[in-house]
Each structure stands twice: as C-alpha cells, then as structure tokens.
Design an enzyme around this catalytic site. Structure first.
Site, mmCIF file in Angstrom:
data_model
loop_
_atom_site.group_PDB
_atom_site.id
_atom_site.type_symbol
_atom_site.label_atom_id
_atom_site.label_comp_id
_atom_site.label_asym_id
_atom_site.label_seq_id
_atom_site.Cartn_x
_atom_site.Cartn_y
_atom_site.Cartn_z
ATOM 1 N N THR A 166 -7.286 2.864 8.006
ATOM 2 C CA THR A 166 -7.358 2.696 6.539
ATOM 3 C C THR A 166 -6.821 1.328 6.112
ATOM 4 O OG1 THR A 166 -5.246 3.857 6.326
ATOM 5 C CG2 THR A 166 -7.236 5.139 5.883
ATOM 6 N N GLY A 167 -5.734 0.907 6.758
ATOM 7 C CA GLY A 167 -5.121 -0.372 6.368
ATOM 8 C C GLY A 167 -6.041 -1.539 6.665
ATOM 9 N N CYS A 168 -6.664 -1.524 7.851
ATOM 10 C CA CYS A 168 -7.588 -2.606 8.245
ATOM 11 C C CYS A 168 -8.775 -2.651 7.277
ATOM 12 C CB CYS A 168 -8.128 -2.370 9.655
ATOM 13 S SG CYS A 168 -6.854 -2.211 10.913
ATOM 14 N N LYS A 199 0.843 -1.205 0.000
ATOM 15 C CA LYS A 199 0.000 0.000 0.000
ATOM 16 C C LYS A 199 0.876 1.252 0.000
ATOM 17 C CE LYS A 199 -1.516 -1.689 3.742
ATOM 18 N NZ LYS A 199 -2.163 -1.993 5.048
ATOM 19 N N THR A 239 -7.432 9.239 9.016
ATOM 20 C CA THR A 239 -7.074 8.024 8.265
ATOM 21 C C THR A 239 -6.831 6.850 9.211
ATOM 22 O OG1 THR A 239 -4.770 8.729 8.274
ATOM 23 C CG2 THR A 239 -6.047 9.247 6.290
#
Ligand SMILES: Nc1ncnc2c1ncn2[C@@H]1O[C@H](COP(=O)(O)OP(=O)(O)OP(=O)(O)O)[C@@H](O)[C@H]1O
Ligand SMILES: Cc1ncc(COP(=O)(O)O)c(N)n1
Length: 273
Positions: A211-213, A175, A208
C-alpha cells in the site's frame, strides 16, 4: 504526443505487490511512462521476504545514468534503498541531473518484519536524500525512526511533520495506515505552512501488501503530470482506497492490492476467463 515520464529507484518484489512492480503498475494506470533503477532484488511473496540481494551502488548509478542521459524523467520516486552507499549514490545522481520533483518513500521494514534498510543508513537518508525531496511519505513507524518521536496521536504527527520539514523536505505526508486503533484513517500533508488531512474509513482486509509503495507511486505519477502536491495526494488516497477495497485475494498471506481498480470504473470490469 508528449507523455509524462516517471523513474522509480527501488527494490524488486518478486511477488509483484510492492516495490518496483507496484510502482510501474501504478504509473501505467495513471497514464505515465514508467522506468526503473533496481537497488535490490528480493525473493518475496505474500508470506514474507525470503531473501534480499542488494545491487552495488555502481549498478544503481549506471541504471540512473542510462535514463538521465537519454529519456529523462519528469518525476523520480525512491523506495527501498537498502544501504548508505546506495543512498549517497542516488542523491549524487539526483543533483547531477537537477531533478527537483523527487518523492522519497522512506521504506524501512516490510510488513512481515524483514529489514529493507540497514540501521546505519537512516542518517544517510536524513542527511543526503531528504534535503533533495519535494515530498516524503513515511508511515507512522518510519516517521518515529526519522524524528526520534513516539507518535501516539495526531498532535504528535503534526510535530513529526514539522521536524521532517526542518530536514529540508518541502512537503511531508505522514500516512495513517499504522494507527491500528483508528477506524478513520488520516493521511496528513504538511507543506511547511499548512496542514491538510485526507480522511477515509479503514477497510478490513489482510491484503495490504504494497500500500505504501502504491500510494507514493500515485503521488509521483500525478506530480510527473504537473499536478499540485495537494491534488497528487488526493488522487493517491483515492487510488489506494480503490486498490485495497477491490483486493485480488492472491496468495496465503498479506496479498497485494488491485492496481486496476481505480481505472476500472472508467474502463469497465476486467474480463477474467
Ligand atoms: N486498511 C486500510 N483501509 C483503508 N486505507 C488504508 C488501509 N491501510 C492503509 N491504507 C492507506 O494506504 C496508504 C498507505 O498507508 P500505510 O500507513 O499502510 O503505509 P505503509 O505502511 O507505508 O504501507 P506498507 O504497509 O505497504 O509499507 C495510506 O493512504 C493509508 O491511509
Ligand atoms: C521491494 C520492496 N519494497 C518495499 C516494500 C514495502 O512494502 P510492504 O510494507 O507492503 O511489504 C516491500 N515489501 N518490498
């Protein structure tokens, strides 16, 4: 009616923006039945992580067994796993239930700097869990820790993706959110042969958290429905983009994203009193 089912094995975020809470909200929005096995409880809000309380590996195993032996799951996502005992126990359960659609989000450090994975557990992640993964979704710092590379540009990310693939992961998504000097964000997908690139404009917001989850949960939901890796990554990029764009402006620090936003266009605006 047959509904697709996804299991998230991750930490609880009391603030509701990341972890188990983000995953279940995302599954629900993408029409997938969500289930959870909690690895750790965190006392967390938009200002940071104030406490981390890991469960025993046995408690995690019992939750997974309860699901695997009854309801079953079409796809599995892992998030915060905290220590090597939990990683090894989760890996054993994945093998035991023959789960092949496994999406590993190698969560290491929360946005505020709190550690969500003990340093000694990185080797367990590489040796036990990554070889079982259909997709791994590191951000740039996580890809650096896993590969030992210093990632400065897109070439470095490609090299990192190849190294991660050599650990036995079938598909690697690196990402691009952490490339702070880039206005065009690039999420890179490597399937062992080809690279695909998902590009989008950086949205300027401090909200943010998670965001990754949310991104990895969206991939998991689509894979649970039988969609291709490419389609799943494409949907996840669109889902997280809307969620960041329509942020909820909650809390005083890094607020959560808006898990309703992607579907809002279809459903019409939320009615808020
Ligand atoms: N400011 C932003 N604008 C647009 N998209 C973003 C932004 N920040 C992150 N993203 C997207 O969100 C997804 C998650 O990326 P990121 O690299 O931030 O992951 P992460 O670091 O694991 O997330 P987290 O910070 O929650 O741990 C990616 O698809 C990325 O492109
Ligand atoms: C329980 C849990 N899991 C994952 C994250 C990572 O999310 P972020 O990097 O956005 O804080 C988190 N903060 N908490």
């Amino acid at each position: 009616m047959s509904i697709s089912k996804a299991l998230t094995i991750a930490g609880s975020d009391s603030g509701g923006g990341a972890g188990i809470q983000a995953d279940l909200k995302t599954f629900q929005e993408l029409n997938v039945y969500g289930m959870s096995a909690i690895t750790a409880v965190t006392a967390q809000n938009t200002l940071g992580v104030h406490g981390v309380f890991p469960l025993t590996a046995d408690a995690v195993v019992q939750q997974i067994e309860a699901i695997g032996s009854d309801i079953g799951a079409d796809a599995i996502k892992t998030g915060m796993l905290f220590n090597s005992e939990i990683i090894e126990a989760v890996s054993e359960q994945i093998k035991r239930f023959n789960w092949s659609k496994v999406i590993v989000d190698p969560v290491m450090i929360a946005k505020g700097g709190a550690s969500l994975l003990q340093d000694e557990a990185v080797e367990a992640l590489k040796n036990h869990l990554l070889p079982l993964a259909l997709v791994v979704t590191p951000n740039i710092p996580e890809a650096e820790v896993l590969t030992g590379l210093n990632i400065l540009n897109l070439d470095d990310r490609q090299t990192a993706a190849k190294i991660l693939h050599s650990f036995g992961v079938k598909n690697v998504v690196i990402k691009g959110g952490h490339a702070e000097n880039e206005e065009q964000l690039v999420d890179l997908l490597f399937d062992g042969t080809e690279f695909s690139y998902f590009t989008s404009e950086r949205i300027h917001t401090k909200n943010t958290h998670g965001t990754g989850c949310t991104f990895a949960a969206a991939i998991t939901a689509e894979i649970a429905k039988g969609k291709s890796i490419y389609h799943s990554a494409e949907t996840a990029v669109a889902f997280i983009r809307e969620a960041i764009k329509e942020d909820l402006k909650l809390g005083q620090g890094h607020g959560p994203t808006n898990h309703w936003a992607y579907q809002k266009k279809k459903r019409g605006p939320l009615h808020v009193e």
